[in-house]
Scaffold this motif. Sequence first.
Motif, PDB file in Angstrom:
ATOM      1  N   ARG A   1      51.798  43.227  41.962  1.00  0.00           N
ATOM      2  CA  ARG A   1      52.045  41.915  41.897  1.00  0.00           C
ATOM      3  C   ARG A   1      50.829  40.923  41.778  1.00  0.00           C
ATOM      4  NH1 ARG A   1      55.904  42.072  47.053  1.00  0.00           N
ATOM      5  NH2 ARG A   1      54.360  43.622  47.554  1.00  0.00           N
ATOM      6  N   ARG A   2      50.848  39.906  40.944  1.00  0.00           N
ATOM      7  CA  ARG A   2      49.806  39.171  41.160  1.00  0.00           C
ATOM      8  C   ARG A   2      49.338  39.015  42.439  1.00  0.00           C
ATOM      9  NH1 ARG A   2      47.723  37.885  35.827  1.00  0.00           N
ATOM     10  NH2 ARG A   2      49.235  36.856  34.495  1.00  0.00           N
ATOM     11  N   GLY A   3      47.946  39.201  42.513  1.00  0.00           N
ATOM     12  CA  GLY A   3      47.150  38.768  43.519  1.00  0.00           C
ATOM     13  C   GLY A   3      47.090  39.936  44.610  1.00  0.00           C
ATOM     14  N   HIS A   4      48.006  40.795  44.781  1.00  0.00           N
ATOM     15  CA  HIS A   4      48.273  41.935  45.749  1.00  0.00           C
ATOM     16  C   HIS A   4      47.038  42.707  45.601  1.00  0.00           C
ATOM     17  CE1 HIS A   4      49.717  45.391  47.687  1.00  0.00           C
ATOM     18  NE2 HIS A   4      50.479  44.687  48.261  1.00  0.00           N
ATOM     19  N   ASN A   5      46.359  43.151  44.561  1.00  0.00           N
ATOM     20  CA  ASN A   5      45.224  43.925  44.696  1.00  0.00           C
ATOM     21  C   ASN A   5      44.082  43.222  44.884  1.00  0.00           C
ATOM     22  OD1 ASN A   5      43.802  46.574  44.253  1.00  0.00           O
ATOM     23  ND2 ASN A   5      44.093  46.635  41.991  1.00  0.00           N
ATOM     24  N   LEU A   6      43.961  42.014  44.521  1.00  0.00           N
ATOM     25  CA  LEU A   6      42.705  41.060  44.941  1.00  0.00           C
ATOM     26  C   LEU A   6      42.588  41.041  46.408  1.00  0.00           C
ATOM     27  CD1 LEU A   6      43.348  38.155  42.537  1.00  0.00           C
ATOM     28  CD2 LEU A   6      41.807  40.149  42.064  1.00  0.00           C
ATOM     29  N   LYS A   7      43.853  40.771  47.152  1.00  0.00           N
ATOM     30  CA  LYS A   7      43.632  40.581  48.551  1.00  0.00           C
ATOM     31  C   LYS A   7      43.455  42.106  49.248  1.00  0.00           C
ATOM     32  CE  LYS A   7      44.308  38.628  52.464  1.00  0.00           C
ATOM     33  NZ  LYS A   7      45.062  37.455  52.755  1.00  0.00           N
ATOM     34  N   LEU A   8      43.885  43.190  48.587  1.00  0.00           N
ATOM     35  CA  LEU A   8      43.521  44.450  49.341  1.00  0.00           C
ATOM     36  C   LEU A   8      41.859  44.491  49.086  1.00  0.00           C
ATOM     37  CD1 LEU A   8      44.276  47.108  50.315  1.00  0.00           C
ATOM     38  CD2 LEU A   8      44.596  48.037  47.958  1.00  0.00           C
TER      39      LEU A   8
ATOM     40  N   TYR B   1      42.926  31.935  34.033  1.00  0.00           N
ATOM     41  CA  TYR B   1      43.486  31.336  35.157  1.00  0.00           C
ATOM     42  C   TYR B   1      42.176  30.829  36.032  1.00  0.00           C
ATOM     43  CZ  TYR B   1      47.870  33.429  33.938  1.00  0.00           C
ATOM     44  OH  TYR B   1      48.958  33.711  32.990  1.00  0.00           O
ATOM     45  N   THR B   2      42.375  29.875  36.699  1.00  0.00           N
ATOM     46  CA  THR B   2      41.539  29.260  37.532  1.00  0.00           C
ATOM     47  C   THR B   2      41.230  30.021  38.688  1.00  0.00           C
ATOM     48  OG1 THR B   2      42.868  27.747  38.758  1.00  0.00           O
ATOM     49  CG2 THR B   2      41.769  27.086  36.639  1.00  0.00           C
ATOM     50  N   ARG B   3      40.258  29.960  39.442  1.00  0.00           N
ATOM     51  CA  ARG B   3      39.679  30.698  40.572  1.00  0.00           C
ATOM     52  C   ARG B   3      40.760  30.301  41.721  1.00  0.00           C
ATOM     53  NH1 ARG B   3      34.825  32.427  42.927  1.00  0.00           N
ATOM     54  NH2 ARG B   3      34.880  32.045  45.299  1.00  0.00           N
ATOM     55  N   GLU B   4      41.385  28.792  41.566  1.00  0.00           N
ATOM     56  CA  GLU B   4      42.068  28.342  42.644  1.00  0.00           C
ATOM     57  C   GLU B   4      43.589  28.973  42.625  1.00  0.00           C
ATOM     58  OE1 GLU B   4      40.237  26.205  40.734  1.00  0.00           O
ATOM     59  OE2 GLU B   4      38.923  26.239  42.568  1.00  0.00           O
ATOM     60  N   GLN B   5      43.937  29.150  41.185  1.00  0.00           N
ATOM     61  CA  GLN B   5      45.026  29.960  40.812  1.00  0.00           C
ATOM     62  C   GLN B   5      45.136  31.447  41.523  1.00  0.00           C
ATOM     63  OE1 GLN B   5      48.344  29.323  39.149  1.00  0.00           O
ATOM     64  NE2 GLN B   5      48.446  30.936  40.662  1.00  0.00           N
ATOM     65  N   LEU B   6      43.996  31.948  41.259  1.00  0.00           N
ATOM     66  CA  LEU B   6      43.934  33.510  41.624  1.00  0.00           C
ATOM     67  C   LEU B   6      43.973  33.497  43.323  1.00  0.00           C
ATOM     68  CD1 LEU B   6      41.140  34.704  39.254  1.00  0.00           C
ATOM     69  CD2 LEU B   6      43.773  35.134  39.223  1.00  0.00           C
ATOM     70  N   LYS B   7      43.343  32.475  43.835  1.00  0.00           N
ATOM     71  CA  LYS B   7      43.412  32.246  45.232  1.00  0.00           C
ATOM     72  C   LYS B   7      44.536  32.098  45.787  1.00  0.00           C
ATOM     73  CE  LYS B   7      40.779  31.908  48.538  1.00  0.00           C
ATOM     74  NZ  LYS B   7      40.734  33.037  49.346  1.00  0.00           N
ATOM     75  N   GLU B   8      45.427  31.239  45.048  1.00  0.00           N
ATOM     76  CA  GLU B   8      46.905  31.063  45.427  1.00  0.00           C
ATOM     77  C   GLU B   8      47.669  32.340  45.563  1.00  0.00           C
ATOM     78  OE1 GLU B   8      50.682  30.569  45.421  1.00  0.00           O
ATOM     79  OE2 GLU B   8      50.115  30.044  43.324  1.00  0.00           O
ATOM     80  N   TRP B   9      47.458  33.054  44.214  1.00  0.00           N
ATOM     81  CA  TRP B   9      48.169  34.457  44.309  1.00  0.00           C
ATOM     82  C   TRP B   9      47.653  35.415  45.555  1.00  0.00           C
ATOM     83  CZ3 TRP B   9      47.262  35.091  38.525  1.00  0.00           C
ATOM     84  CH2 TRP B   9      48.200  34.375  37.542  1.00  0.00           C
ATOM     85  N   MET B  10      46.491  35.488  45.719  1.00  0.00           N
ATOM     86  CA  MET B  10      45.829  36.217  46.985  1.00  0.00           C
ATOM     87  C   MET B  10      46.731  35.782  48.187  1.00  0.00           C
ATOM     88  SD  MET B  10      41.819  36.431  46.287  1.00  0.00           S
ATOM     89  CE  MET B  10      41.481  37.597  47.599  1.00  0.00           C
ATOM     90  N   ASP B  11      46.643  34.588  48.397  1.00  0.00           N
ATOM     91  CA  ASP B  11      47.085  34.134  49.874  1.00  0.00           C
ATOM     92  C   ASP B  11      48.617  34.404  50.135  1.00  0.00           C
ATOM     93  OD1 ASP B  11      44.757  33.489  50.151  1.00  0.00           O
ATOM     94  OD2 ASP B  11      44.981  31.363  49.744  1.00  0.00           O
ATOM     95  N   ARG B  12      49.271  34.731  48.979  1.00  0.00           N
ATOM     96  CA  ARG B  12      50.628  35.295  49.090  1.00  0.00           C
ATOM     97  C   ARG B  12      51.001  36.526  50.018  1.00  0.00           C
ATOM     98  NH1 ARG B  12      52.799  34.747  42.856  1.00  0.00           N
ATOM     99  NH2 ARG B  12      52.570  32.911  42.565  1.00  0.00           N
ATOM    100  N   PHE B  13      49.623  37.304  49.911  1.00  0.00           N
ATOM    101  CA  PHE B  13      49.848  38.299  50.910  1.00  0.00           C
ATOM    102  C   PHE B  13      49.084  38.505  52.132  1.00  0.00           C
ATOM    103  CE2 PHE B  13      50.655  39.291  46.315  1.00  0.00           C
ATOM    104  CZ  PHE B  13      51.990  39.709  46.319  1.00  0.00           C
ATOM    105  N   PRO B  14      49.709  38.678  53.430  1.00  0.00           N
ATOM    106  CA  PRO B  14      48.979  38.604  54.519  1.00  0.00           C
ATOM    107  C   PRO B  14      48.377  40.062  54.671  1.00  0.00           C
ATOM    108  CG  PRO B  14      51.436  38.740  55.142  1.00  0.00           C
ATOM    109  CD  PRO B  14      51.299  38.425  53.475  1.00  0.00           C
ATOM    110  N   SER B  15      47.383  40.116  55.329  1.00  0.00           N
ATOM    111  CA  SER B  15      46.905  41.468  55.754  1.00  0.00           C
ATOM    112  C   SER B  15      47.525  41.823  57.288  1.00  0.00           C
ATOM    113  CB  SER B  15      45.136  41.415  55.796  1.00  0.00           C
ATOM    114  OG  SER B  15      44.798  41.158  57.021  1.00  0.00           O
ATOM    115  N   GLY B  16      47.258  43.317  57.429  1.00  0.00           N
ATOM    116  CA  GLY B  16      47.405  43.757  58.641  1.00  0.00           C
ATOM    117  C   GLY B  16      46.647  43.305  60.011  1.00  0.00           C
ATOM    118  N   LEU B  17      45.578  42.562  59.467  1.00  0.00           N
ATOM    119  CA  LEU B  17      44.685  41.719  60.333  1.00  0.00           C
ATOM    120  C   LEU B  17      45.373  40.388  60.960  1.00  0.00           C
ATOM    121  CD1 LEU B  17      41.249  43.065  59.183  1.00  0.00           C
ATOM    122  CD2 LEU B  17      42.630  43.904  61.188  1.00  0.00           C
TER     123      LEU B  17
END
Length: 738
Positions: free
Chosen positions: A529-536, A152-168
């Motif tokens: 889920r894809r990207g959840h742990n990345l965002k965390l 997966y490209t970095r862009e794809q991984l970023k897209e997955w991460m961005d699915r999850f907002p943070s509490g901030l």
Amino acid sequence: MSQIYELDKIAITVKSHRLLKVLLKENPKLEEIMRGSKNETEALVGVKHWILDQIKDKPDAINYYEKEIESGISFKTLDWSDIAAIRILDYIDNAGREFIDLNLRGQLAVSNPIKLLWLGVNKGTGGAKPDFFEDMIHLFRQLMSKETKKEYTREQLKEWMDRFPSGLDPRIVKLHEENRERILNIIIDKIDEGEINDSKYKFDLELGRTKKLEIALEWWKESTFHLRFAVRSPDLLNEFLGYSLDPDTMKILYEAEKKGIPFFVNPYYLSLLHVRVPYFAVGADLAIRHYVVYSRQLIDEFGFLIAWEKEDKVEPGKPNAAGWILPSHHNVHRRYPEVAILIPDTVGRACGGLCSSCQRMYDFQNGYLNFNLNKLKPNETWPERLERLMEYFENDSQLRDILITGGDALMSSDKSLEQILDAIYRMAKRKKQKNTNRPGDKKYAEIKRIRLGTRLPVYLPQRITENLVSTLKSFKEKATVIGIKQFVIQTHFESPMEITPEVEEAVKKLINAGWIVTNQHVFTTASSRRGHNLKLREVMNDIGVLPYYTFTVKGYMENYFNFAPNARSIQESIEEKVIGNLSESSIELTKNLAEDAENIIANINSIRKAENIPFLASDRNVLNLPGVGKSLTFRVIGITRYGRRVLEFQHDSTRSHSPIIEQMKKVIIIESKSISEYLNQLEEIGENKEEYTDVYGYSIGETEKRMPIYEYPESDTSITKEFTNLEIPDTDFATVED
Ligand code: SF4
């Protein structure tokens, strides 16, 4: 004939037949072997010859298959199809092995997939379920290179991460404020109506609503308010959630209450759950929700739970499963030579909430851990007992690290915590002094690391008060003088949504006190889920928290709902976490992060910037084995007729263990959920299964290297090689297989 062989006579379902047909159609050679074999043994021999022939020109694959770790080859360098070949060969080598399946309360499970195929093809029996055939179809597609591993490209991984907002995220902050107001208004009503009578939290009769809300908003800042008003019943939970729980969920919760599973959700943590779901955060709170709302399987199993950690079963004076002799039934747990867990007899035996897949659910079941906050206050014998426990640490040749936990270390009052830290300080000082009288090669390990295991920075950030922080700070100041070097708050974030402005503030205070904050994440279905742990990981780094472990959910069928297969954890570490990988020079830099806790945010940021990465991939994905310690070094060696995989684990060879592991067999884990069930569950929570299909192919795992930041500081003294408090029974050691 054992019952297990009776199962071979069971006819397979129409769906299984259809899937078997697909498998045979896609693999004519397999069909030829199955139809041409007179019995299962011939089928096994036929498949083995075929697969060995496939890899005959692949020395690395053969070497890995035969010698695994000893071969010095990483599975990551093998072809994707070779990994499938190794799995099929392992299935054949382990054909017919029986295992005690603790997911099924000790029933026998057998793995013999080739036999199940042969029975299905030739007799229409074998009882194999569709999930078994799904897994086999993907296995043979991988073998024949019809399914290849995706990158997966970095862009794809970023897209997955961005699915999850943070509490901030300001929009989430606003939603949380709305939730806070809704909960406070319910509490105000209950006080007004006399339903709640509290000597501290009450109003003057003449006050208007606005003033009451203003006062209640001040109460919100106090941890005692949240503990006092924690929800302890399903009805109140639903009421605080604006009656948003559906009848099916409520039915389960009522059953949980009847079964005696405690409820304890404090108003702050409850305010993180959405009642009104905004378009930009659909499903964002699921990892939190699944921690609060119990599952059907937990309710069915509660009352029959058995401890996952065999070494946590303690009889004073007798060695535990790891061989350690411990001073009391409940207060000290130990797996490794260097570290022991201290569980005080204080309110620290409670938590700020009950996580539905808690690793200590067994202790909640037997009542040792509970939420009777008043009754848990220490009695007069505790100080004496504490001194006795300290003697254990003082007189042990290897212990250099104390992890104070519970329950939750910070549920203890400041006074109790101060008393514990003071006892540790005095013990560490004595231990150091005693060493001066020991000859050079007979010195005992001195205390170098103190950890507080707590989820309160997440469950109840209001607990991180100025007073607590000054206790921690002054302890660090004096403990540093006697050589203690590492001061760690070990916490447990599950979701980026848990990182709120209150949490950011709490972590800042801890860091300013000179303690680093590390995280032990539990890789539940929702958080896998894809990207959840990345965002965390990214948001944790933003506020100065370092990821330490990503743990596979422990436990048996009770944790079925939250369990994400180990294959998914390996997939996450290889396909996603890689974007936080560090170069060798930056790995070296992380060494100093702990010693400069006050500047950790700036230091993390400078590494992230230099490496152009969103976070430091400082955590290891592992499973805590029911035996001794953590590992993700495994091979899938079997599969049950339900499609649940059988994994054979080796211990993490990169760290020191009790010498008992020399006698232990490899550890067998039968997963509670098939890969198909996992993918269906993901689909139910809105995921696209297609994004995960590679997961079937991850049948081998390797434990990642530990970051230098988590190593013990080098000692100026050479520590004796003799072990104290250890007794290794002279027997072959049992595993879950026996
Ligand atoms: S905070 Fe830890 S010990 Fe407490 S309920 Fe959650 S997982 Fe269990």
